[in-house]
Motif scaffolding. Sequence first.
Motif, PDB file in Angstrom:
ATOM      1  N   ILE A  30       0.875  -1.320  -0.260  1.00  0.00           N
ATOM      2  CA  ILE A  30      -0.035   0.028   0.033  1.00  0.00           C
ATOM      3  C   ILE A  30       0.792   1.475   0.046  1.00  0.00           C
ATOM      4  N   ALA A  31       2.130   0.939   0.013  1.00  0.00           N
ATOM      5  CA  ALA A  31       3.293   2.026   0.027  1.00  0.00           C
ATOM      6  C   ALA A  31       4.047   1.556  -1.104  1.00  0.00           C
ATOM      7  N   VAL A  32       4.585   2.699  -2.050  1.00  0.00           N
ATOM      8  CA  VAL A  32       5.499   2.391  -3.298  1.00  0.00           C
ATOM      9  C   VAL A  32       6.449   3.226  -2.926  1.00  0.00           C
ATOM     10  N   PRO A  33       7.835   2.879  -3.102  1.00  0.00           N
ATOM     11  CA  PRO A  33       8.144   1.650  -3.351  1.00  0.00           C
ATOM     12  C   PRO A  33       8.284   0.995  -1.931  1.00  0.00           C
ATOM     13  N   GLN A  74       5.983  12.189  -6.826  1.00  0.00           N
ATOM     14  CA  GLN A  74       6.259  12.965  -5.798  1.00  0.00           C
ATOM     15  C   GLN A  74       5.361  12.617  -4.475  1.00  0.00           C
ATOM     16  N   ARG A  75       4.286  11.955  -4.765  1.00  0.00           N
ATOM     17  CA  ARG A  75       3.532  11.420  -3.418  1.00  0.00           C
ATOM     18  C   ARG A  75       3.158  10.031  -3.448  1.00  0.00           C
ATOM     19  N   ASN A  76       2.795   9.373  -2.220  1.00  0.00           N
ATOM     20  CA  ASN A  76       2.742   8.196  -2.239  1.00  0.00           C
ATOM     21  C   ASN A  76       1.412   7.505  -3.160  1.00  0.00           C
ATOM     22  N   ALA A  77       0.441   8.443  -3.137  1.00  0.00           N
ATOM     23  CA  ALA A  77      -0.704   8.096  -3.938  1.00  0.00           C
ATOM     24  C   ALA A  77      -0.396   8.163  -5.476  1.00  0.00           C
ATOM     25  N   VAL A  78       0.192   8.953  -6.005  1.00  0.00           N
ATOM     26  CA  VAL A  78       0.582   8.935  -7.630  1.00  0.00           C
ATOM     27  C   VAL A  78       1.758   7.920  -7.684  1.00  0.00           C
ATOM     28  N   ARG A  79       2.570   7.568  -6.725  1.00  0.00           N
ATOM     29  CA  ARG A  79       3.519   6.384  -6.803  1.00  0.00           C
ATOM     30  C   ARG A  79       2.638   4.846  -7.188  1.00  0.00           C
ATOM     31  N   ILE A  80       1.844   5.055  -6.172  1.00  0.00           N
ATOM     32  CA  ILE A  80       0.875   3.753  -6.241  1.00  0.00           C
ATOM     33  C   ILE A  80       0.163   3.624  -7.608  1.00  0.00           C
ATOM     34  N   ALA A  81      -0.332   4.557  -8.060  1.00  0.00           N
ATOM     35  CA  ALA A  81      -1.086   4.893  -9.392  1.00  0.00           C
ATOM     36  C   ALA A  81      -0.006   4.424 -10.510  1.00  0.00           C
ATOM     37  N   ASN A  82       1.198   4.888 -10.449  1.00  0.00           N
ATOM     38  CA  ASN A  82       2.489   4.545 -11.539  1.00  0.00           C
ATOM     39  C   ASN A  82       3.334   3.559 -11.078  1.00  0.00           C
ATOM     40  N   ARG A  83       2.759   2.541 -10.121  1.00  0.00           N
ATOM     41  CA  ARG A  83       3.550   1.518  -9.615  1.00  0.00           C
ATOM     42  C   ARG A  83       4.455   0.872 -10.534  1.00  0.00           C
ATOM     43  N   VAL A  84       3.812   0.287 -11.586  1.00  0.00           N
ATOM     44  CA  VAL A  84       4.465  -0.560 -12.870  1.00  0.00           C
ATOM     45  C   VAL A  84       5.714   0.318 -13.266  1.00  0.00           C
ATOM     46  N   ALA A  85       5.350   1.541 -13.470  1.00  0.00           N
ATOM     47  CA  ALA A  85       6.415   2.463 -14.285  1.00  0.00           C
ATOM     48  C   ALA A  85       7.569   2.516 -13.370  1.00  0.00           C
ATOM     49  N   LEU A  86       7.498   2.801 -11.932  1.00  0.00           N
ATOM     50  CA  LEU A  86       8.134   3.024 -10.870  1.00  0.00           C
ATOM     51  C   LEU A  86       9.137   1.679 -10.491  1.00  0.00           C
TER      52      LEU A  86
END
Length: 195
Positions: A30-33, A74-86
């Motif tokens: 629920i947190a990325v990475p 820049q924020r966890n919520a958008v890192r989650i949304a962009n998890r695959v790319a990150l």
Amino acid sequence: MDTLFNFMASKVGEYAVEQREPIRSVNLPIAVPSRHFRGSDGAWFSVSVVNEGAFKRFCAVIERPEWLTDPRYQRNAVRIANRVALLAELEAIFITRPAAIWVAAFEAADIPCGPVNTVSEAMADPVLAGRFVEHPAMPGLPLIPFPAQLAAGMRRPDAMPPPPKLGEHSRNILDELGYSPAEVGSTRERLRDIT
């Protein structure tokens, strides 16, 4: 340690009995990475970015300060949304150095991390291996004590009665079920013929 090994009891048994490493599963964070990654040496490690302060330190360690202003990360919520790319970018970064180097760098930056042992590595670790017990009737089979102990009624695996041998309690069970001595003898003879 007992708690962790109890969560892995089926995997420990899988390795102990079949000498086969269990298959690694990918985390669903629920947190990325926050997951396992592989270093250049093939060893795995885990790192978890639990807040934005940790993400800032994380970016410094991996030399990606531009990610702090990247709208995808820049924020966890958008890192989650962009998890695959990150995660794809991180896999490419982490494969450039051995796992132990990454772990040391993240530890120095106060970011939760650590090596990810295989079951055989965990079982070979002297501290972890010291937690196992053996039952006298089953030498060589590592058993894991249950981590919670009640005031009464709980015994460690090495203090429990051994598992019954094939047919050891058959007569008592058949007696309890109401079979006559002749029927018990007949049933035992039939079973002896098929085993």
